[in-house]
Design a protein around this motif. Structure first.
Motif, PDB file in Angstrom:
ATOM      1  N   ALA A  80       0.887  -1.175  -0.155  1.00 41.94           N
ATOM      2  CA  ALA A  80       0.018   0.116  -0.051  1.00 41.94           C
ATOM      3  C   ALA A  80       0.777   1.209  -0.248  1.00 41.94           C
ATOM      4  O   ALA A  80       0.443   2.134  -0.697  1.00 41.94           O
ATOM      5  N   ASN A  81       1.969   1.158   0.758  1.00 42.49           N
ATOM      6  CA  ASN A  81       2.838   2.292   0.887  1.00 42.49           C
ATOM      7  C   ASN A  81       3.671   2.616  -0.405  1.00 42.49           C
ATOM      8  O   ASN A  81       4.080   3.835  -0.625  1.00 42.49           O
ATOM      9  N   ARG A  82       3.492   1.771  -1.254  1.00 46.46           N
ATOM     10  CA  ARG A  82       4.008   1.838  -2.715  1.00 46.46           C
ATOM     11  C   ARG A  82       3.244   2.051  -3.698  1.00 46.46           C
ATOM     12  O   ARG A  82       3.711   2.141  -4.950  1.00 46.46           O
ATOM     13  N   GLY A  83       2.105   2.153  -3.443  1.00 50.12           N
ATOM     14  CA  GLY A  83       0.941   2.290  -4.540  1.00 50.12           C
ATOM     15  C   GLY A  83       0.586   1.046  -5.190  1.00 50.12           C
ATOM     16  O   GLY A  83       0.314   1.138  -6.473  1.00 50.12           O
ATOM     17  N   TRP A  84       0.929  -0.226  -4.937  1.00 48.85           N
ATOM     18  CA  TRP A  84       0.898  -1.375  -5.601  1.00 48.85           C
ATOM     19  C   TRP A  84      -0.695  -1.987  -4.801  1.00 48.85           C
ATOM     20  O   TRP A  84      -0.972  -1.590  -4.126  1.00 48.85           O
ATOM     21  N   ASP A  85      -0.951  -3.082  -5.705  1.00 51.61           N
ATOM     22  CA  ASP A  85      -2.254  -3.575  -5.486  1.00 51.61           C
ATOM     23  C   ASP A  85      -2.018  -4.783  -4.288  1.00 51.61           C
ATOM     24  O   ASP A  85      -0.701  -4.826  -3.846  1.00 51.61           O
ATOM     25  N   ILE A  86      -3.177  -5.516  -3.690  1.00 50.08           N
ATOM     26  CA  ILE A  86      -2.486  -6.434  -2.739  1.00 50.08           C
ATOM     27  C   ILE A  86      -1.826  -7.474  -3.064  1.00 50.08           C
ATOM     28  O   ILE A  86      -1.476  -8.370  -2.297  1.00 50.08           O
ATOM     29  N   GLU A  87      -1.467  -7.646  -4.539  1.00 48.82           N
ATOM     30  CA  GLU A  87      -0.697  -8.869  -4.900  1.00 48.82           C
ATOM     31  C   GLU A  87       0.748  -8.573  -5.129  1.00 48.82           C
ATOM     32  O   GLU A  87       1.533  -8.962  -5.824  1.00 48.82           O
ATOM     33  N   GLY A  88       1.017  -7.032  -4.943  1.00 52.68           N
ATOM     34  CA  GLY A  88       2.320  -6.474  -5.149  1.00 52.68           C
ATOM     35  C   GLY A  88       2.591  -6.025  -6.713  1.00 52.68           C
ATOM     36  O   GLY A  88       3.616  -5.916  -7.002  1.00 52.68           O
ATOM     37  N   ASN A  89       1.505  -5.886  -7.294  1.00 51.69           N
ATOM     38  CA  ASN A  89       1.538  -5.385  -8.725  1.00 51.69           C
ATOM     39  C   ASN A  89       1.415  -3.793  -8.639  1.00 51.69           C
ATOM     40  O   ASN A  89       0.437  -3.244  -8.069  1.00 51.69           O
ATOM     41  N   PRO A  90       2.336  -3.110  -9.637  1.00 51.63           N
ATOM     42  CA  PRO A  90       1.884  -1.660  -9.471  1.00 51.63           C
ATOM     43  C   PRO A  90       0.569  -1.289 -10.280  1.00 51.63           C
ATOM     44  O   PRO A  90       0.255  -1.861 -11.345  1.00 51.63           O
ATOM     45  N   THR A  91      -0.002  -0.160  -9.649  1.00 47.70           N
ATOM     46  CA  THR A  91      -1.145   0.090 -10.264  1.00 47.70           C
ATOM     47  C   THR A  91      -1.023   1.212 -11.439  1.00 47.70           C
ATOM     48  O   THR A  91       0.238   1.651 -11.409  1.00 47.70           O
ATOM     49  N   ARG A  92      -1.906   1.544 -12.089  1.00 50.05           N
ATOM     50  CA  ARG A  92      -1.944   2.353 -13.380  1.00 50.05           C
ATOM     51  C   ARG A  92      -1.517   3.682 -12.560  1.00 50.05           C
ATOM     52  O   ARG A  92      -0.651   4.381 -13.051  1.00 50.05           O
ATOM     53  N   GLU A  93      -2.178   4.102 -11.388  1.00 51.83           N
ATOM     54  CA  GLU A  93      -1.726   5.302 -10.897  1.00 51.83           C
ATOM     55  C   GLU A  93      -0.445   5.515 -10.577  1.00 51.83           C
ATOM     56  O   GLU A  93       0.304   6.733 -10.738  1.00 51.83           O
ATOM     57  N   ILE A  94       0.350   4.480  -9.906  1.00 49.85           N
ATOM     58  CA  ILE A  94       1.754   4.480  -9.490  1.00 49.85           C
ATOM     59  C   ILE A  94       2.557   4.586 -10.763  1.00 49.85           C
ATOM     60  O   ILE A  94       3.495   5.316 -11.016  1.00 49.85           O
ATOM     61  N   LEU A  95       2.159   3.890 -11.740  1.00 50.47           N
ATOM     62  CA  LEU A  95       3.130   3.935 -13.198  1.00 50.47           C
ATOM     63  C   LEU A  95       2.848   5.228 -13.765  1.00 50.47           C
ATOM     64  O   LEU A  95       3.861   5.782 -14.233  1.00 50.47           O
ATOM     65  N   GLU A  96       1.633   5.852 -13.738  1.00 46.50           N
ATOM     66  CA  GLU A  96       1.643   6.967 -14.428  1.00 46.50           C
ATOM     67  C   GLU A  96       2.495   8.202 -13.611  1.00 46.50           C
ATOM     68  O   GLU A  96       3.043   9.293 -14.158  1.00 46.50           O
ATOM     69  N   LEU A  97       2.336   8.147 -11.948  1.00 42.40           N
ATOM     70  CA  LEU A  97       3.162   8.756 -11.281  1.00 42.40           C
ATOM     71  C   LEU A  97       4.457   8.996 -11.555  1.00 42.40           C
ATOM     72  O   LEU A  97       5.313   9.933 -11.423  1.00 42.40           O
ATOM     73  N   LEU A  98       5.132   7.814 -11.980  1.00 43.83           N
ATOM     74  CA  LEU A  98       6.607   7.402 -12.305  1.00 43.83           C
ATOM     75  C   LEU A  98       6.757   8.070 -13.720  1.00 43.83           C
ATOM     76  O   LEU A  98       7.960   7.668 -14.315  1.00 43.83           O
ATOM     77  N   GLY A  99       5.850   8.472 -14.481  1.00 49.43           N
ATOM     78  CA  GLY A  99       6.057   8.873 -16.105  1.00 49.43           C
ATOM     79  C   GLY A  99       6.005   7.558 -16.876  1.00 49.43           C
ATOM     80  O   GLY A  99       6.716   7.708 -17.818  1.00 49.43           O
ATOM     81  N   LEU A 100       5.486   6.539 -16.381  1.00 48.12           N
ATOM     82  CA  LEU A 100       5.423   5.136 -16.958  1.00 48.12           C
ATOM     83  C   LEU A 100       3.739   5.054 -17.783  1.00 48.12           C
ATOM     84  O   LEU A 100       3.321   3.895 -17.692  1.00 48.12           O
ATOM     85  N   GLY A 101       3.166   6.019 -17.913  1.00 46.35           N
ATOM     86  CA  GLY A 101       1.716   5.778 -18.278  1.00 46.35           C
ATOM     87  C   GLY A 101       1.646   5.000 -19.557  1.00 46.35           C
ATOM     88  O   GLY A 101       0.875   4.216 -19.932  1.00 46.35           O
ATOM     89  N   HIS A 102       2.713   5.037 -20.310  1.00 46.66           N
ATOM     90  CA  HIS A 102       2.823   4.451 -21.839  1.00 46.66           C
ATOM     91  C   HIS A 102       2.900   2.650 -21.456  1.00 46.66           C
ATOM     92  O   HIS A 102       2.196   2.138 -22.183  1.00 46.66           O
ATOM     93  N   ALA A 103       3.563   2.566 -20.201  1.00 47.55           N
ATOM     94  CA  ALA A 103       3.766   1.292 -19.946  1.00 47.55           C
ATOM     95  C   ALA A 103       2.682   0.672 -19.257  1.00 47.55           C
ATOM     96  O   ALA A 103       2.084  -0.499 -19.738  1.00 47.55           O
ATOM     97  N   ALA A 104       1.700   1.551 -18.760  1.00 46.02           N
ATOM     98  CA  ALA A 104       0.392   1.278 -18.000  1.00 46.02           C
ATOM     99  C   ALA A 104      -0.595   0.809 -19.189  1.00 46.02           C
ATOM    100  O   ALA A 104      -1.285  -0.129 -19.194  1.00 46.02           O
ATOM    101  N   ASP A 105      -0.452   1.605 -20.504  1.00 48.77           N
ATOM    102  CA  ASP A 105      -1.386   1.454 -21.476  1.00 48.77           C
ATOM    103  C   ASP A 105      -1.007   0.285 -22.182  1.00 48.77           C
ATOM    104  O   ASP A 105      -1.879  -0.755 -22.355  1.00 48.77           O
ATOM    105  N   ASN A 106       0.383  -0.251 -22.322  1.00 52.73           N
ATOM    106  CA  ASN A 106       0.760  -1.480 -23.049  1.00 52.73           C
ATOM    107  C   ASN A 106       0.217  -2.701 -22.256  1.00 52.73           C
ATOM    108  O   ASN A 106      -0.031  -3.638 -22.677  1.00 52.73           O
TER     109      ASN A 106
END
Length: 69
Positions: free
Chosen positions: A15-41
């Motif tokens: 939760a402190n890293r913005g990941w879901d309960i399985e430890g995968n990054p969420t769209r929000e955290i990827l976009e915050l890191l400038g990886l919105g394109h990776a979230a789209d893919n």
């Protein structure tokens, strides 16, 4: 440390890293890191929020052992 304590600490860690309960990054955290394109893919491929086969192994349900450096 009991299993319940470990699970609670793992939930807090994710939760402190913005990941879901399985430890995968969420769209929000990827976009915050400038990886919105990776979230789209990942979303197009059906992997957003899911582990990728052959990628980082799932942690839940496993006993973790420290790795030697």
């Amino acid at each position: 440390m009991g299993s319940k304590n470990f699970e609670r600490m793992l939930d807090d860690y994710y939760a402190n890293r913005g990941w879901d309960i399985e430890g995968n990054p969420t769209r929000e955290i990827l976009e915050l890191l400038g990886l919105g394109h990776a979230a789209d893919n990942l979303e197009k491929a059906g992997f957003l929020g899911k582990p990728i086969e052959g990628g980082v192994p799932a942690v839940r349900g496993r006993k973790l052992k420290p790795m030697a450096m």
